[in-house]
Design a protein around this motif. Structure first.
Motif, PDB file in Angstrom:
ATOM      1  N   ALA A 107      79.980  52.900  86.372  1.00 19.63           N
ATOM      2  CA  ALA A 107      81.300  52.953  85.738  1.00 19.63           C
ATOM      3  C   ALA A 107      81.174  53.032  84.216  1.00 19.63           C
ATOM      4  CB  ALA A 107      82.119  51.729  86.143  1.00 19.63           C
ATOM      5  N   VAL A 108      80.305  52.206  83.647  1.00 23.70           N
ATOM      6  CA  VAL A 108      80.127  52.215  82.191  1.00 23.70           C
ATOM      7  C   VAL A 108      79.500  53.535  81.747  1.00 23.70           C
ATOM      8  CG1 VAL A 108      79.004  51.091  80.238  1.00 23.70           C
ATOM      9  CG2 VAL A 108      79.925  49.715  82.094  1.00 23.70           C
ATOM     10  N   GLY A 109      78.528  54.027  82.518  1.00 27.90           N
ATOM     11  CA  GLY A 109      77.910  55.304  82.191  1.00 27.90           C
ATOM     12  C   GLY A 109      78.919  56.433  82.204  1.00 27.90           C
ATOM     13  N   ALA A 110      79.803  56.441  83.206  1.00 30.63           N
ATOM     14  CA  ALA A 110      80.839  57.473  83.289  1.00 30.63           C
ATOM     15  C   ALA A 110      81.782  57.393  82.089  1.00 30.63           C
ATOM     16  CB  ALA A 110      81.622  57.315  84.593  1.00 30.63           C
ATOM     17  N   PHE A 135      65.257  61.871  69.876  1.00 30.53           N
ATOM     18  CA  PHE A 135      64.002  61.264  70.332  1.00 30.53           C
ATOM     19  C   PHE A 135      63.720  61.614  71.792  1.00 30.53           C
ATOM     20  CE2 PHE A 135      65.224  58.569  66.750  1.00 30.53           C
ATOM     21  CZ  PHE A 135      64.022  58.484  66.062  1.00 30.53           C
ATOM     22  N   ARG A 136      64.773  61.964  72.525  1.00 30.12           N
ATOM     23  CA  ARG A 136      64.615  62.281  73.942  1.00 30.12           C
ATOM     24  C   ARG A 136      63.812  63.558  74.141  1.00 30.12           C
ATOM     25  NH1 ARG A 136      66.561  66.395  77.852  1.00 30.12           N
ATOM     26  NH2 ARG A 136      67.235  65.315  79.739  1.00 30.12           N
ATOM     27  N   ASP A 137      63.884  64.473  73.195  1.00 33.55           N
ATOM     28  CA  ASP A 137      63.234  65.774  73.335  1.00 33.55           C
ATOM     29  C   ASP A 137      61.814  65.795  72.801  1.00 33.55           C
ATOM     30  OD1 ASP A 137      65.559  66.858  74.465  1.00 33.55           O
ATOM     31  OD2 ASP A 137      66.421  67.186  72.476  1.00 33.55           O
ATOM     32  N   GLU A 138      61.329  64.656  72.330  1.00 37.76           N
ATOM     33  CA  GLU A 138      59.983  64.604  71.773  1.00 37.76           C
ATOM     34  C   GLU A 138      59.022  63.950  72.761  1.00 37.76           C
ATOM     35  OE1 GLU A 138      59.257  66.093  69.035  1.00 37.76           O
ATOM     36  OE2 GLU A 138      61.342  66.565  68.516  1.00 37.76           O
ATOM     37  N   ILE A 147      60.199  54.408  78.834  1.00 42.08           N
ATOM     38  CA  ILE A 147      60.403  53.564  77.658  1.00 42.08           C
ATOM     39  C   ILE A 147      61.866  53.132  77.542  1.00 42.08           C
ATOM     40  CG2 ILE A 147      60.481  53.593  75.133  1.00 42.08           C
ATOM     41  CD1 ILE A 147      57.946  55.285  75.201  1.00 42.08           C
ATOM     42  N   THR A 148      62.777  54.079  77.742  1.00 38.32           N
ATOM     43  CA  THR A 148      64.209  53.785  77.624  1.00 38.32           C
ATOM     44  C   THR A 148      64.653  52.749  78.645  1.00 38.32           C
ATOM     45  OG1 THR A 148      64.664  56.019  76.798  1.00 38.32           O
ATOM     46  CG2 THR A 148      66.526  54.782  77.703  1.00 38.32           C
ATOM     47  N   LEU A 149      64.287  52.969  79.898  1.00 42.61           N
ATOM     48  CA  LEU A 149      64.710  52.054  80.951  1.00 42.61           C
ATOM     49  C   LEU A 149      63.974  50.712  80.856  1.00 42.61           C
ATOM     50  CD1 LEU A 149      65.062  54.486  83.993  1.00 42.61           C
ATOM     51  CD2 LEU A 149      66.659  53.978  82.131  1.00 42.61           C
ATOM     52  N   GLY A 150      62.710  50.771  80.457  1.00 41.05           N
ATOM     53  CA  GLY A 150      61.953  49.532  80.285  1.00 41.05           C
ATOM     54  C   GLY A 150      62.513  48.672  79.169  1.00 41.05           C
ATOM     55  N   TRP A 223      73.080  52.653  83.178  1.00 40.50           N
ATOM     56  CA  TRP A 223      73.733  53.206  81.983  1.00 40.50           C
ATOM     57  C   TRP A 223      72.740  53.994  81.142  1.00 40.50           C
ATOM     58  CZ3 TRP A 223      72.355  51.994  76.916  1.00 40.50           C
ATOM     59  CH2 TRP A 223      73.181  52.506  75.914  1.00 40.50           C
ATOM     60  N   GLY A 224      71.539  53.441  80.943  1.00 36.84           N
ATOM     61  CA  GLY A 224      70.525  54.116  80.140  1.00 36.84           C
ATOM     62  C   GLY A 224      70.120  55.448  80.734  1.00 36.84           C
ATOM     63  N   ALA A 225      69.995  55.508  82.045  1.00 39.58           N
ATOM     64  CA  ALA A 225      69.624  56.754  82.713  1.00 39.58           C
ATOM     65  C   ALA A 225      70.715  57.810  82.547  1.00 39.58           C
ATOM     66  CB  ALA A 225      69.351  56.503  84.192  1.00 39.58           C
ATOM     67  N   ILE A 226      71.969  57.386  82.684  1.00 38.57           N
ATOM     68  CA  ILE A 226      73.085  58.324  82.521  1.00 38.57           C
ATOM     69  C   ILE A 226      73.138  58.867  81.104  1.00 38.57           C
ATOM     70  CG2 ILE A 226      75.608  58.501  82.475  1.00 38.57           C
ATOM     71  CD1 ILE A 226      75.641  56.541  84.853  1.00 38.57           C
ATOM     72  N   VAL A 227      73.001  57.983  80.135  1.00 42.46           N
ATOM     73  CA  VAL A 227      73.028  58.411  78.728  1.00 42.46           C
ATOM     74  C   VAL A 227      71.864  59.356  78.434  1.00 42.46           C
ATOM     75  CG1 VAL A 227      72.681  57.609  76.356  1.00 42.46           C
ATOM     76  CG2 VAL A 227      74.267  56.403  77.865  1.00 42.46           C
ATOM     77  N   LEU A 228      70.708  59.033  78.945  1.00 41.77           N
ATOM     78  CA  LEU A 228      69.499  59.803  78.663  1.00 41.77           C
ATOM     79  C   LEU A 228      69.596  61.223  79.214  1.00 41.77           C
ATOM     80  CD1 LEU A 228      66.618  59.566  77.428  1.00 41.77           C
ATOM     81  CD2 LEU A 228      65.835  58.925  79.729  1.00 41.77           C
TER      82      LEU A 228
END
Length: 236
Positions: A107-110, A135-138, A147-150, A223-228
């Motif tokens: 819900a928060v990701g949406a 930073f996601r594209d590097e 790293i993001t999810l961890g 949420w992190g996965a959705i944003v990423l």
């Protein structure tokens, strides 16, 4: 069905039954550890996100940041998973907390995706979001994802685990969120600070209603996965 919905609403808006509290000595220990590791984490975060995308120091610093939150969290004292009951008369369970965290994370990701569609039309704000997404594209996408999810998991153990417990008798929902936002602002990016307020507030509610970090962790990771994966195409 109506009674179950009423039960869920009641449990989400009140502290978990039999919420565990630290002893006075335990609280003092948490506050000392939290104070030390807040400073260390803020410094590392400031350097990691002020680096240029692709800089060799980015990965070691972000891994170090996750380690800082994890070490600080567990050094402060016991970290509880918590539980949640979905049905009237049912007991709280780890499985219930997991499902709650996943649902809230979606819900928060949406909501953030909808917000991104609006934000991209405002150049000043869009550029701030793009700075973070760069930073996601590097480097390896698998590595960046891990790293993001961890880091999301580690942040919840520290802020909704150690910090929340350190101020549990003094408006813990507010203070854990405020400190989370202030540390995040060390990155120098206002939009990250704004995201921290929203996400931190939601995760603090989950911490209170489940008496543990499992639901906040699930929400943060989803949420992190959705944003990423969903925001880069929007701002691309």
């Amino acid at each position: 069905m109506t009674s179950d919905l009423a039960t869920i609403a009641q449990r989400l808006t009140a502290p978990a039954p039999a919420t565990r509290l630290d002893t006075p000595d335990g609280v003092r220990r948490r506050r000392v550890v939290v104070g030390v590791f807040l400073v260390i984490g803020a410094v590392i975060l400031g350097f990691s996100l002020s680096a240029e995308p692709g800089a060799a120091s980015f990965v070691p610093m972000t891994v170090g940041l996750a380690a800082t939150w994890l070490i600080g969290g567990f050094l402060s004292g016991p970290i509880h998973l918590g539980g949640f009951g979905w049905r009237s008369g049912g007991s709280a369970s780890v499985g219930g907390a997991t499902v709650l965290g996943l649902v809230v994370g979606l819900a928060v990701g949406a909501a953030f995706v909808v917000g991104a569609l609006i934000t991209r039309e405002i150049p000043a704000l869009a550029s701030l979001v793009s700075e973070v997404l760069a930073f996601r594209d590097e480097g390896s996408l698998i590595l960046i994802t891990a790293i993001t999810l961890g880091n999301g998991l580690a942040e919840e153990i520290f802020f909704r685990g150690a910090v929340y417990s350190a101020v549990q008798k003094h408006r813990p929902m507010i203070w854990s969120t405020v400190l989370y936002a202030l540390v995040t602002l060390a990155s120098g990016n206002v939009m990250l600070g704004f995201a921290a307020v929203i996400l931190g507030s939601v995760c603090a509610v989950l911490r209170r209603s489940t008496d543990g970090v499992l639901a906040p962790i699930c929400t943060h990771v989803v949420w992190g996965a959705i944003v990423l994966f969903c925001l880069p195409p929007i701002f691309g």
